[in-house]
Scaffold this motif. Structure first.
Motif, short mmCIF file in Angstrom:
data_model
loop_
_atom_site.label_atom_id
_atom_site.label_comp_id
_atom_site.label_asym_id
_atom_site.label_seq_id
_atom_site.Cartn_x
_atom_site.Cartn_y
_atom_site.Cartn_z
N LYS A 50 13.45 4.32 11.73
CA LYS A 50 12.49 5.41 11.62
C LYS A 50 10.91 4.55 11.46
O LYS A 50 9.99 5.73 11.30
CB LYS A 50 12.78 6.45 10.52
CG LYS A 50 14.00 7.05 10.76
CD LYS A 50 13.85 8.11 11.89
CE LYS A 50 14.96 9.01 12.03
NZ LYS A 50 15.42 10.05 11.14
N MET A 85 15.52 7.68 5.74
CA MET A 85 14.49 6.93 6.56
C MET A 85 15.00 5.56 6.61
O MET A 85 14.53 4.52 5.84
CB MET A 85 13.18 7.00 5.51
CG MET A 85 12.01 6.59 6.37
SD MET A 85 11.85 8.14 7.77
CE MET A 85 11.68 9.55 6.91
N MET A 93 8.44 6.05 14.21
CA MET A 93 8.28 7.32 13.82
C MET A 93 7.19 7.57 12.64
O MET A 93 6.19 8.47 12.72
CB MET A 93 9.50 7.92 13.50
CG MET A 93 9.13 9.69 13.44
SD MET A 93 9.07 10.33 12.00
CE MET A 93 10.50 9.87 11.04
#
Length: 286
Positions: A34, A30, A37
């Motif tokens: 990200k 991660m 997201m």
């Protein structure tokens, strides 16, 4: 409840808490890129819980109550459950033409065991079952079982129920649909369901692939782990492969996704096709 404008942006320290949890408990890499997201996917939990900021949600999630009640829903939001019937179909064609006859010779009267190790909602496992049914019809002295596992309890329940939209079922060839699927009578929202005889051949089980032990006793002749390794770092990839290796029958087959390669590993796998590997070891009795 109106979501606070503050919830549109997660503080970096909050993201880092979630990032460390995701990488440590789920194994998914991660990076900072990200963050957007994660914000987008967790926003649905803020709305469901009527929480106005990510910081409030983090406080709840890491509380004893949150760790007891929220983890499955958190995992469902964070993990990607993309799958299709007959996805990367050349793998199944190779399974039919090369692997099943070979495994059938290794197990002349035994049970062929397959494992869909990141099964999501079950399309891959049921595709396996359709190909195995075709093989069994030509080799009636054989039998098979399929294990379908995933980290998400929600998608496992959907797979066990085996109800899919007509759009989801489009990749299934018509002759297979007629043999293995039932069409619903609901004309407003038509669906298909996998027939009971096929559903009985697939066992759905919750497994987190990054744990040390999967609590699986039997060895599997065929393991599909497709389009999953790309989400893990090299350390986690090697840990998963080592675990799968111990559960793969000697001379058994491992299938990865077409965009994936086996990472550098001391495990004796031999590449025999596009993202297809064989466990090289002398065959021994179980």
């Amino acid at each position: 409840m109106e979501i606070s404008s503050e919830s549109k942006s997660m503080k970096k320290e909050t993201f880092y808490k979630f990032r460390d949890y995701i990488q440590g408990q789920i194994g998914i890499s991660m990076p900072d890129a990200k963050k957007i997201m994660v914000e987008s996917r967790l926003l649905r939990r803020l709305r469901a819980l009527e929480i106005s900021t990510y910081e409030e949600y983090a406080k709840y999630f890491f509380s004893p109550l949150g760790q007891k009640e929220e983890i499955p829903r958190f995992i469902e939001c964070i993990t990607t459950n993309k799958t299709d019937f007959f996805r990367e179909v050349d793998h199944f064609n190779y399974l039919k033409s090369h692997v099943l006859p070979e495994i059938g010779n290794l197990e002349p009267r035994g049970e062929i065991r397959l494992w869909s190790a990141a099964s999501s909602t079950g399309e891959e496992a049921y595709t396996m079952a359709m190909f195995l049914e075709e093989f069994i019809q030509e080799n009636p002295n054989k039998s098979y079982k399929i294990l379908a596992t995933d980290i998400s309890e929600k998608v496992l329940a959907e797979g066990q129920n085996a109800v899919y939209s007509l759009a989801d079922s489009e990749p299934i060839p018509l002759n297979y649909k007629k043999k293995y699927c039932l069409l619903s009578k609901n004309k407003d929202e038509p669906t298909i369901r996998i027939k009971k005889d096929l559903r009985k051949k697939v066992l759905f089980k919750h497994i987190n692939l990054i744990t040390d032990s999967y609590k699986i006793k039997k060895l599997y002749h065929i393991i599909f782990l497709r389009n999953v390794m790309i989400y893990f770092n090299k350390e986690i990839q090697n840990k998963i492969l080592s675990n799968l290796y111990t559960h793969l029958h000697p001379e058994g087959y491992l299938f990865l996704g077409h965009s994936e390669n086996l990472p550098n590993s001391s495990l004796p796998f031999k590449r025999v096709g596009a993202s297809i590997y064989v466990k090289k070891e002398k065959v021994i009795n179980e």
